[in-house]
Design a protein around this motif. Structure first.
Motif, PDB file in Angstrom:
ATOM      1  N   PRO A  49      15.143 -39.125  28.850  1.00 28.24           N
ATOM      2  CA  PRO A  49      15.010 -38.419  29.971  1.00 28.24           C
ATOM      3  C   PRO A  49      17.000 -38.886  30.794  1.00 28.24           C
ATOM      4  O   PRO A  49      17.861 -38.082  31.026  1.00 28.24           O
ATOM      5  CB  PRO A  49      14.881 -37.651  30.667  1.00 28.24           C
ATOM      6  N   ILE A  50      16.800 -39.769  30.700  1.00 28.91           N
ATOM      7  CA  ILE A  50      18.610 -40.539  31.393  1.00 28.91           C
ATOM      8  C   ILE A  50      18.973 -41.254  30.350  1.00 28.91           C
ATOM      9  O   ILE A  50      20.048 -42.329  31.348  1.00 28.91           O
ATOM     10  CB  ILE A  50      17.333 -42.055  31.473  1.00 28.91           C
ATOM     11  N   HIS A  51      19.224 -41.128  29.276  1.00 26.62           N
ATOM     12  CA  HIS A  51      20.196 -41.455  28.446  1.00 26.62           C
ATOM     13  C   HIS A  51      21.504 -41.130  28.873  1.00 26.62           C
ATOM     14  O   HIS A  51      21.917 -40.150  29.274  1.00 26.62           O
ATOM     15  CB  HIS A  51      19.894 -40.606  26.676  1.00 26.62           C
ATOM     16  N   GLN A  52      22.324 -41.676  28.159  1.00 31.69           N
ATOM     17  CA  GLN A  52      23.968 -41.488  28.613  1.00 31.69           C
ATOM     18  C   GLN A  52      24.713 -39.715  28.383  1.00 31.69           C
ATOM     19  O   GLN A  52      25.318 -39.297  28.575  1.00 31.69           O
ATOM     20  CB  GLN A  52      24.512 -42.347  27.902  1.00 31.69           C
ATOM     21  N   SER A  53      23.955 -39.322  26.875  1.00 37.82           N
ATOM     22  CA  SER A  53      23.857 -38.580  26.202  1.00 37.82           C
ATOM     23  C   SER A  53      24.383 -37.180  27.425  1.00 37.82           C
ATOM     24  O   SER A  53      24.453 -36.097  27.319  1.00 37.82           O
ATOM     25  CB  SER A  53      24.009 -38.252  25.081  1.00 37.82           C
TER      26      SER A  53
ATOM     27  N   GLY B 294      11.878 -34.452  32.128  1.00 37.98           N
ATOM     28  CA  GLY B 294      11.280 -36.329  31.973  1.00 37.98           C
ATOM     29  C   GLY B 294      10.771 -36.516  30.570  1.00 37.98           C
ATOM     30  O   GLY B 294      10.773 -36.445  29.840  1.00 37.98           O
ATOM     31  N   PHE B 295      10.349 -37.611  30.883  1.00 34.57           N
ATOM     32  CA  PHE B 295       9.456 -38.427  29.607  1.00 34.57           C
ATOM     33  C   PHE B 295       8.592 -37.528  28.911  1.00 34.57           C
ATOM     34  O   PHE B 295       8.275 -36.724  29.541  1.00 34.57           O
ATOM     35  CB  PHE B 295       8.984 -40.030  30.350  1.00 34.57           C
ATOM     36  N   PHE B 296       7.910 -37.529  27.809  1.00 31.83           N
ATOM     37  CA  PHE B 296       7.926 -36.232  26.698  1.00 31.83           C
ATOM     38  C   PHE B 296       5.948 -37.987  26.475  1.00 31.83           C
ATOM     39  O   PHE B 296       6.210 -39.112  26.331  1.00 31.83           O
ATOM     40  CB  PHE B 296       7.828 -36.348  26.008  1.00 31.83           C
ATOM     41  N   ARG B 297       5.111 -37.008  27.432  1.00 31.86           N
ATOM     42  CA  ARG B 297       3.572 -37.880  26.574  1.00 31.86           C
ATOM     43  C   ARG B 297       3.046 -36.772  26.074  1.00 31.86           C
ATOM     44  O   ARG B 297       2.770 -35.677  26.496  1.00 31.86           O
ATOM     45  CB  ARG B 297       3.176 -38.579  28.108  1.00 31.86           C
ATOM     46  N   PRO B 298       1.925 -37.072  24.902  1.00 32.73           N
ATOM     47  CA  PRO B 298       0.885 -35.978  23.744  1.00 32.73           C
ATOM     48  C   PRO B 298       0.142 -36.239  24.661  1.00 32.73           C
ATOM     49  O   PRO B 298      -1.185 -36.840  23.830  1.00 32.73           O
ATOM     50  CB  PRO B 298       1.348 -37.439  22.672  1.00 32.73           C
ATOM     51  N   THR B 299       0.016 -35.498  25.709  1.00 34.89           N
ATOM     52  CA  THR B 299      -0.957 -35.137  26.455  1.00 34.89           C
ATOM     53  C   THR B 299      -1.563 -33.429  26.521  1.00 34.89           C
ATOM     54  O   THR B 299      -0.293 -33.082  26.017  1.00 34.89           O
ATOM     55  CB  THR B 299      -1.212 -36.003  27.545  1.00 34.89           C
ATOM     56  N   ASP B 300      -2.318 -33.327  26.609  1.00 35.26           N
ATOM     57  CA  ASP B 300      -2.425 -31.854  26.692  1.00 35.26           C
ATOM     58  C   ASP B 300      -1.696 -30.752  27.514  1.00 35.26           C
ATOM     59  O   ASP B 300      -1.080 -30.076  27.463  1.00 35.26           O
ATOM     60  CB  ASP B 300      -4.081 -31.456  27.065  1.00 35.26           C
TER      61      ASP B 300
ATOM     62  N   ALA C  16      21.607 -35.578  27.104  1.00 30.21           N
ATOM     63  CA  ALA C  16      20.544 -34.074  25.951  1.00 30.21           C
ATOM     64  C   ALA C  16      20.118 -33.755  26.219  1.00 30.21           C
ATOM     65  O   ALA C  16      18.366 -34.606  27.423  1.00 30.21           O
ATOM     66  CB  ALA C  16      20.423 -34.787  24.258  1.00 30.21           C
ATOM     67  N   SER C  17      19.359 -32.460  26.539  1.00 25.91           N
ATOM     68  CA  SER C  17      18.173 -32.342  27.003  1.00 25.91           C
ATOM     69  C   SER C  17      17.098 -32.198  26.165  1.00 25.91           C
ATOM     70  O   SER C  17      17.318 -32.374  25.379  1.00 25.91           O
ATOM     71  CB  SER C  17      18.049 -30.520  27.314  1.00 25.91           C
ATOM     72  N   PHE C  18      15.604 -31.899  26.359  1.00 25.06           N
ATOM     73  CA  PHE C  18      14.543 -32.610  25.420  1.00 25.06           C
ATOM     74  C   PHE C  18      14.944 -31.412  24.388  1.00 25.06           C
ATOM     75  O   PHE C  18      14.382 -31.758  23.306  1.00 25.06           O
ATOM     76  CB  PHE C  18      13.369 -32.004  26.169  1.00 25.06           C
ATOM     77  N   GLY C  19      14.896 -30.316  24.972  1.00 26.62           N
ATOM     78  CA  GLY C  19      15.257 -29.794  23.429  1.00 26.62           C
ATOM     79  C   GLY C  19      16.425 -29.687  22.018  1.00 26.62           C
ATOM     80  O   GLY C  19      16.194 -29.246  21.234  1.00 26.62           O
ATOM     81  N   THR C  20      17.018 -30.305  23.477  1.00 31.74           N
ATOM     82  CA  THR C  20      18.212 -30.311  21.710  1.00 31.74           C
ATOM     83  C   THR C  20      17.297 -31.442  21.457  1.00 31.74           C
ATOM     84  O   THR C  20      18.418 -31.994  20.001  1.00 31.74           O
ATOM     85  CB  THR C  20      19.906 -31.022  23.083  1.00 31.74           C
TER      86      THR C  20
ATOM     87  N   ARG D 153       9.221 -49.060  32.842  1.00 26.95           N
ATOM     88  CA  ARG D 153       9.949 -50.305  32.089  1.00 26.95           C
ATOM     89  C   ARG D 153      10.429 -50.660  30.425  1.00 26.95           C
ATOM     90  O   ARG D 153      10.902 -49.964  30.243  1.00 26.95           O
ATOM     91  CB  ARG D 153      10.859 -51.268  32.808  1.00 26.95           C
ATOM     92  N   GLU D 154       9.544 -51.216  29.817  1.00 24.39           N
ATOM     93  CA  GLU D 154       9.677 -51.206  28.660  1.00 24.39           C
ATOM     94  C   GLU D 154       8.626 -49.731  27.858  1.00 24.39           C
ATOM     95  O   GLU D 154       9.159 -49.496  27.109  1.00 24.39           O
ATOM     96  CB  GLU D 154       7.667 -51.683  28.809  1.00 24.39           C
ATOM     97  N   ARG D 155       8.924 -48.827  28.691  1.00 23.33           N
ATOM     98  CA  ARG D 155       8.121 -47.878  27.586  1.00 23.33           C
ATOM     99  C   ARG D 155       9.498 -47.356  27.659  1.00 23.33           C
ATOM    100  O   ARG D 155       9.626 -46.309  26.658  1.00 23.33           O
ATOM    101  CB  ARG D 155       7.173 -47.148  28.850  1.00 23.33           C
ATOM    102  N   GLU D 156      10.453 -47.340  28.489  1.00 25.19           N
ATOM    103  CA  GLU D 156      11.877 -46.864  28.085  1.00 25.19           C
ATOM    104  C   GLU D 156      12.297 -47.569  27.668  1.00 25.19           C
ATOM    105  O   GLU D 156      13.179 -46.552  27.165  1.00 25.19           O
ATOM    106  CB  GLU D 156      12.870 -47.592  30.272  1.00 25.19           C
ATOM    107  N   ILE D 157      11.974 -49.053  26.931  1.00 24.70           N
ATOM    108  CA  ILE D 157      12.696 -49.756  26.125  1.00 24.70           C
ATOM    109  C   ILE D 157      12.013 -49.071  24.796  1.00 24.70           C
ATOM    110  O   ILE D 157      13.450 -49.199  23.942  1.00 24.70           O
ATOM    111  CB  ILE D 157      12.407 -51.187  26.280  1.00 24.70           C
ATOM    112  N   PHE D 158      10.859 -48.998  24.856  1.00 24.80           N
ATOM    113  CA  PHE D 158      10.520 -49.089  23.601  1.00 24.80           C
ATOM    114  C   PHE D 158      11.032 -47.029  23.315  1.00 24.80           C
ATOM    115  O   PHE D 158      11.107 -47.006  21.964  1.00 24.80           O
ATOM    116  CB  PHE D 158       8.866 -48.657  23.730  1.00 24.80           C
ATOM    117  N   ALA D 159      10.939 -46.073  23.896  1.00 27.31           N
ATOM    118  CA  ALA D 159      11.825 -45.164  24.065  1.00 27.31           C
ATOM    119  C   ALA D 159      12.611 -45.428  22.859  1.00 27.31           C
ATOM    120  O   ALA D 159      12.941 -44.327  22.159  1.00 27.31           O
ATOM    121  CB  ALA D 159      11.915 -44.183  25.247  1.00 27.31           C
TER     122      ALA D 159
END
Length: 203
Positions: free
Chosen positions: A74-78, A20-26, A80-84, A167-173
């Motif tokens: 995480p929903i990009h058409q490619s 999923g989406f990544f957030r800089p949290t503990d 790709a995983s987060f690791g990639t 939705r705005e966070r998706e756009i920002f990403a």
């Protein structure tokens, strides 16, 4: 892009498993700390060996994760995983950080002859908050300035994300990945007109 650890020939890089989406949290950063430390040790051990830079490079890797991670879609058409997505960015930042430090280093450094076991650090990291990541190492001026700039961005980013809608966070990403409006529209299955409207709201 296939990356291989310098520490052990043929050994694959850490997987950086995250969904999923990544957030800089503990909660999201802590599980990835062992992978970050492994990458820092990998670059430090690469020729020319500079094991004394392990901690500084670990800071660089951590800040890169915090800054670049939220751009993962995480929903990009490619598909790709987060690791990639994150591995090349962390490896590139570490390589650049080491080059800068070597360029501005004017003293002799002892060569570490042994090997480094990250398991000891891993045990303590699990119980720490990520607040200590904001501590800038006592490095040379230019290297330190770059880290301070990264820290300022990483500190402000969570506050920015909180005021955005999902939705705005998706756009920002997507924008942080330098995607065009047409690419964003296709990835999020919305019209380009709607993308343009959302872009104006987040910029």
């Amino acid at each position: 892009m296939t990356l291989r650890c310098h520490q052990s020939k043929g050994t694959k890089c850490p997987r950086y498993i995250h969904q999923g989406f990544f957030r800089p949290t503990d909660e999201m950063v802590k599980p990835l700390l062992p992978d970050l430390r492994r990458c820092a040790a990998c670059i430090a051990s690469a020729a020319p060996q500079r094991f004394d830079l392990r901690d500084d490079l670990f800071q660089v890797a951590s800040l890169t994760l915090i800054e670049k991670g939220p751009a993962f879609n995480p929903i990009h058409q490619s598909g790709a995983s987060f690791g990639t997505f994150i591995r090349p960015r962390i490896c590139g930042a570490l390589t650049d950080g080491k080059k800068r430090e070597l360029t501005h280093s004017h003293r002799e450094h002892p060569i570490f002859e042994g090997t480094w076991d990250s398991s000891e650090d891993t045990e303590t990291e699990g119980n720490q908050d990520i607040g200590w990541l904001w501590e800038v190492p006592d490095a040379h001026a230019e290297f330190e300035t770059a880290l301070v700039r990264d820290i300022s961005f990483a500190t402000a980013l969570p506050k920015l994300l909180k005021i955005l809608t999902p939705r705005e966070r998706e756009i920002f990403a997507c924008l942080r990945e330098n995607q065009q409006n047409c690419e964003i529209a296709e990835a999020l299955t919305i019209s380009e007109a709607r993308v343009s409207q959302l872009v104006k709201q987040v910029t």
